[in-house]
Design a protein around this motif. Sequence first.
Motif, PDB file in Angstrom:
ATOM      1  N   SER A  86       0.862  -1.172   0.000  1.00 10.71           N
ATOM      2  CA  SER A  86       0.000   0.000   0.000  1.00 10.71           C
ATOM      3  C   SER A  86       0.901   1.225   0.000  1.00 10.71           C
ATOM      4  O   SER A  86       1.627   1.464   0.974  1.00 10.71           O
ATOM      5  CB  SER A  86      -0.896   0.010   1.244  1.00 10.71           C
ATOM      6  OG  SER A  86      -1.465   1.294   1.438  1.00 10.71           O
ATOM      7  N   ILE A  87       0.876   1.993  -1.089  1.00  7.35           N
ATOM      8  CA  ILE A  87       1.704   3.209  -1.126  1.00  7.35           C
ATOM      9  C   ILE A  87       1.316   4.129   0.024  1.00  7.35           C
ATOM     10  O   ILE A  87       2.172   4.744   0.673  1.00  7.35           O
ATOM     11  CB  ILE A  87       1.553   3.919  -2.489  1.00  7.35           C
ATOM     12  CG1 ILE A  87       2.176   3.055  -3.595  1.00  7.35           C
ATOM     13  CG2 ILE A  87       2.192   5.302  -2.457  1.00  7.35           C
ATOM     14  CD1 ILE A  87       2.085   3.653  -4.983  1.00  7.35           C
ATOM     15  N   ARG A  88       0.037   4.186   0.314  1.00  4.23           N
ATOM     16  CA  ARG A  88      -0.454   5.044   1.397  1.00  4.23           C
ATOM     17  C   ARG A  88       0.077   4.618   2.765  1.00  4.23           C
ATOM     18  O   ARG A  88       0.517   5.446   3.569  1.00  4.23           O
ATOM     19  CB  ARG A  88      -1.989   5.009   1.401  1.00  4.23           C
ATOM     20  CG  ARG A  88      -2.646   5.899   2.470  1.00  4.23           C
ATOM     21  CD  ARG A  88      -4.133   5.604   2.533  1.00  4.23           C
ATOM     22  NE  ARG A  88      -4.382   4.202   2.871  1.00  4.23           N
ATOM     23  CZ  ARG A  88      -5.298   3.440   2.255  1.00  4.23           C
ATOM     24  NH1 ARG A  88      -6.036   3.941   1.283  1.00  4.23           N
ATOM     25  NH2 ARG A  88      -5.469   2.172   2.632  1.00  4.23           N
ATOM     26  N   ASP A  89       0.074   3.326   3.030  1.00 10.17           N
ATOM     27  CA  ASP A  89       0.409   2.828   4.380  1.00 10.17           C
ATOM     28  C   ASP A  89       1.846   2.354   4.536  1.00 10.17           C
ATOM     29  O   ASP A  89       2.403   2.435   5.646  1.00 10.17           O
ATOM     30  CB  ASP A  89      -0.531   1.681   4.754  1.00 10.17           C
ATOM     31  CG  ASP A  89      -1.991   2.101   4.779  1.00 10.17           C
ATOM     32  OD1 ASP A  89      -2.255   3.306   5.028  1.00 10.17           O
ATOM     33  OD2 ASP A  89      -2.866   1.246   4.535  1.00 10.17           O
ATOM     34  N   ASP A  90       2.446   1.848   3.482  1.00 12.86           N
ATOM     35  CA  ASP A  90       3.755   1.202   3.611  1.00 12.86           C
ATOM     36  C   ASP A  90       4.943   2.136   3.335  1.00 12.86           C
ATOM     37  O   ASP A  90       6.053   1.840   3.758  1.00 12.86           O
ATOM     38  CB  ASP A  90       3.850  -0.010   2.678  1.00 12.86           C
ATOM     39  CG  ASP A  90       3.015  -1.181   3.158  1.00 12.86           C
ATOM     40  OD1 ASP A  90       3.080  -1.500   4.346  1.00 12.86           O
ATOM     41  OD2 ASP A  90       2.284  -1.768   2.343  1.00 12.86           O
ATOM     42  N   TRP A  91       4.700   3.224   2.608  1.00  7.65           N
ATOM     43  CA  TRP A  91       5.822   4.089   2.223  1.00  7.65           C
ATOM     44  C   TRP A  91       5.783   5.417   2.954  1.00  7.65           C
ATOM     45  O   TRP A  91       4.763   6.125   2.940  1.00  7.65           O
ATOM     46  CB  TRP A  91       5.779   4.349   0.722  1.00  7.65           C
ATOM     47  CG  TRP A  91       6.121   3.152  -0.108  1.00  7.65           C
ATOM     48  CD1 TRP A  91       6.513   1.918   0.314  1.00  7.65           C
ATOM     49  CD2 TRP A  91       6.095   3.090  -1.555  1.00  7.65           C
ATOM     50  NE1 TRP A  91       6.746   1.090  -0.748  1.00  7.65           N
ATOM     51  CE2 TRP A  91       6.504   1.765  -1.904  1.00  7.65           C
ATOM     52  CE3 TRP A  91       5.794   3.990  -2.545  1.00  7.65           C
ATOM     53  CZ2 TRP A  91       6.593   1.350  -3.244  1.00  7.65           C
ATOM     54  CZ3 TRP A  91       5.879   3.589  -3.878  1.00  7.65           C
ATOM     55  CH2 TRP A  91       6.279   2.268  -4.204  1.00  7.65           C
ATOM     56  N   LYS A  92       6.912   5.773   3.567  1.00 14.62           N
ATOM     57  CA  LYS A  92       7.039   7.096   4.192  1.00 14.62           C
ATOM     58  C   LYS A  92       7.180   8.176   3.116  1.00 14.62           C
ATOM     59  O   LYS A  92       6.658   9.285   3.247  1.00 14.62           O
ATOM     60  CB  LYS A  92       8.280   7.135   5.088  1.00 14.62           C
ATOM     61  CG  LYS A  92       8.238   6.214   6.305  1.00 14.62           C
ATOM     62  CD  LYS A  92       9.549   6.307   7.079  1.00 14.62           C
ATOM     63  CE  LYS A  92       9.579   5.348   8.246  1.00 14.62           C
ATOM     64  NZ  LYS A  92      10.879   5.389   8.963  1.00 14.62           N
ATOM     65  N   THR A  93       7.924   7.857   2.099  1.00 11.51           N
ATOM     66  CA  THR A  93       8.203   8.777   0.985  1.00 11.51           C
ATOM     67  C   THR A  93       7.898   8.068  -0.313  1.00 11.51           C
ATOM     68  O   THR A  93       8.135   6.863  -0.417  1.00 11.51           O
ATOM     69  CB  THR A  93       9.687   9.218   0.989  1.00 11.51           C
ATOM     70  OG1 THR A  93      10.001   9.797   2.249  1.00 11.51           O
ATOM     71  CG2 THR A  93       9.988  10.203  -0.115  1.00 11.51           C
ATOM     72  N   VAL A  94       7.385   8.795  -1.283  1.00 11.01           N
ATOM     73  CA  VAL A  94       7.108   8.181  -2.583  1.00 11.01           C
ATOM     74  C   VAL A  94       8.269   8.455  -3.548  1.00 11.01           C
ATOM     75  O   VAL A  94       8.961   7.549  -3.973  1.00 11.01           O
ATOM     76  CB  VAL A  94       5.770   8.693  -3.167  1.00 11.01           C
ATOM     77  CG1 VAL A  94       5.523   8.073  -4.547  1.00 11.01           C
ATOM     78  CG2 VAL A  94       4.623   8.341  -2.224  1.00 11.01           C
ATOM     79  N   VAL A  95       8.491   9.712  -3.870  1.00  8.58           N
ATOM     80  CA  VAL A  95       9.620  10.149  -4.702  1.00  8.58           C
ATOM     81  C   VAL A  95      10.407  11.168  -3.920  1.00  8.58           C
ATOM     82  O   VAL A  95       9.834  12.121  -3.378  1.00  8.58           O
ATOM     83  CB  VAL A  95       9.139  10.726  -6.056  1.00  8.58           C
ATOM     84  CG1 VAL A  95      10.298  11.348  -6.825  1.00  8.58           C
ATOM     85  CG2 VAL A  95       8.478   9.632  -6.898  1.00  8.58           C
ATOM     86  N   ALA A  96      11.712  11.008  -3.865  1.00 11.40           N
ATOM     87  CA  ALA A  96      12.544  11.963  -3.128  1.00 11.40           C
ATOM     88  C   ALA A  96      12.508  13.321  -3.797  1.00 11.40           C
ATOM     89  O   ALA A  96      12.596  13.410  -5.030  1.00 11.40           O
ATOM     90  CB  ALA A  96      13.977  11.445  -3.047  1.00 11.40           C
ATOM     91  N   PRO A  97      12.367  14.404  -3.030  1.00  9.04           N
ATOM     92  CA  PRO A  97      12.336  15.748  -3.624  1.00  9.04           C
ATOM     93  C   PRO A  97      13.674  16.141  -4.229  1.00  9.04           C
ATOM     94  O   PRO A  97      14.702  15.589  -3.903  1.00  9.04           O
ATOM     95  CB  PRO A  97      11.978  16.635  -2.422  1.00  9.04           C
ATOM     96  CG  PRO A  97      12.431  15.864  -1.222  1.00  9.04           C
ATOM     97  CD  PRO A  97      12.260  14.411  -1.567  1.00  9.04           C
TER      98      PRO A  97
END
Length: 328
Positions: free
Chosen positions: A317-328
């Motif tokens: 789950s991108i919503r629940d499992d990842w703190k960050t999606v793409v690094a800024p």
Amino acid sequence: MLLSIVPYRRLCSSLVFALIATVAVAGADPLPSWNDTATKMAIIDFVTTVTQQGGPEFVPDDERVAVFDMDGTLIPEKPIPAAVIPLAADLKHAVEKKPILADKPAISAFLKGDAAALHNAGEQGLNDLIAAVTDGRTTEEFSASILPLMKATTHDKFRVPYTRAVYKPMAELLSYLEANGFENWICTGSPILFTRAVSMEMLGIPPQRVMGTTSGTRLDERDGKTVLVFDGTIDHLNDQEGKPPTINLALGVRPVFVGGNEGGRGDIAMMRWSKDRTGPSFQLLINHDDAKREFGYSEPDNYSLDAAKRYGFHVVSIRDDWKTVVAP
């Protein structure tokens, strides 16, 4: 007595999960952009188990092959697939030379700026675009133009160059697997020539470890030298049931670890093929359920998520499992 009734793998999983916080505090968390969820626990548990020399599920180095889809799995596939970026400058010219090309749904959608219709055209649509633009060009001419364009173009949502629009948690996973003796490969529906041009820069995967859709070419001669020229056709569409034969041709083995995504049904076949290998395996399916930080979308029939439940794939789950999606 208690230890005798606790299954070995459950105990191992619990111990690994308990150690995650300790490792993170020590600055050695291999997946720092992942939340401490069951998904992260399962990944670390699996890697720990299959790399334990002498353990019951040890996998030798030469069998530790990991295969990943690219678009929607390692990098965002919206608002448009990355492989479309090098096409913008040339597609209108191609249609002017051959107006019948505009009848193809993906090309029509591209010319109208209809991102939703372009996405719905799927891998076949993407490769129709590639075939139209590359027709008559040499492989070297097309390859040389890709990486500079990707570096110069900014992703609309993440506001970084496309070469940096990579899922940070998945980049960490690739590094973690490589550090533990895995050989990472890409198996994508995108054109192989495009993916080879960007795979090292974006994902640290050398071009010789890329599998993808192949365009038709012919041997020609220009300025006294032989060249390969695109002939405007698709030789092999590397999607869905087409992926396992491609992997088998390139590797000759079923991969131990496979990553794919829901959204287009394209990765379930290679995940099932990995699952059915003799010995341990791991399948990871990315669920695009975070419309705020990424893009929220799914398949109308829920095909891939239903398959994950049926065959025991791990769902991210991108919503629940990842703190960050793409690094800024």
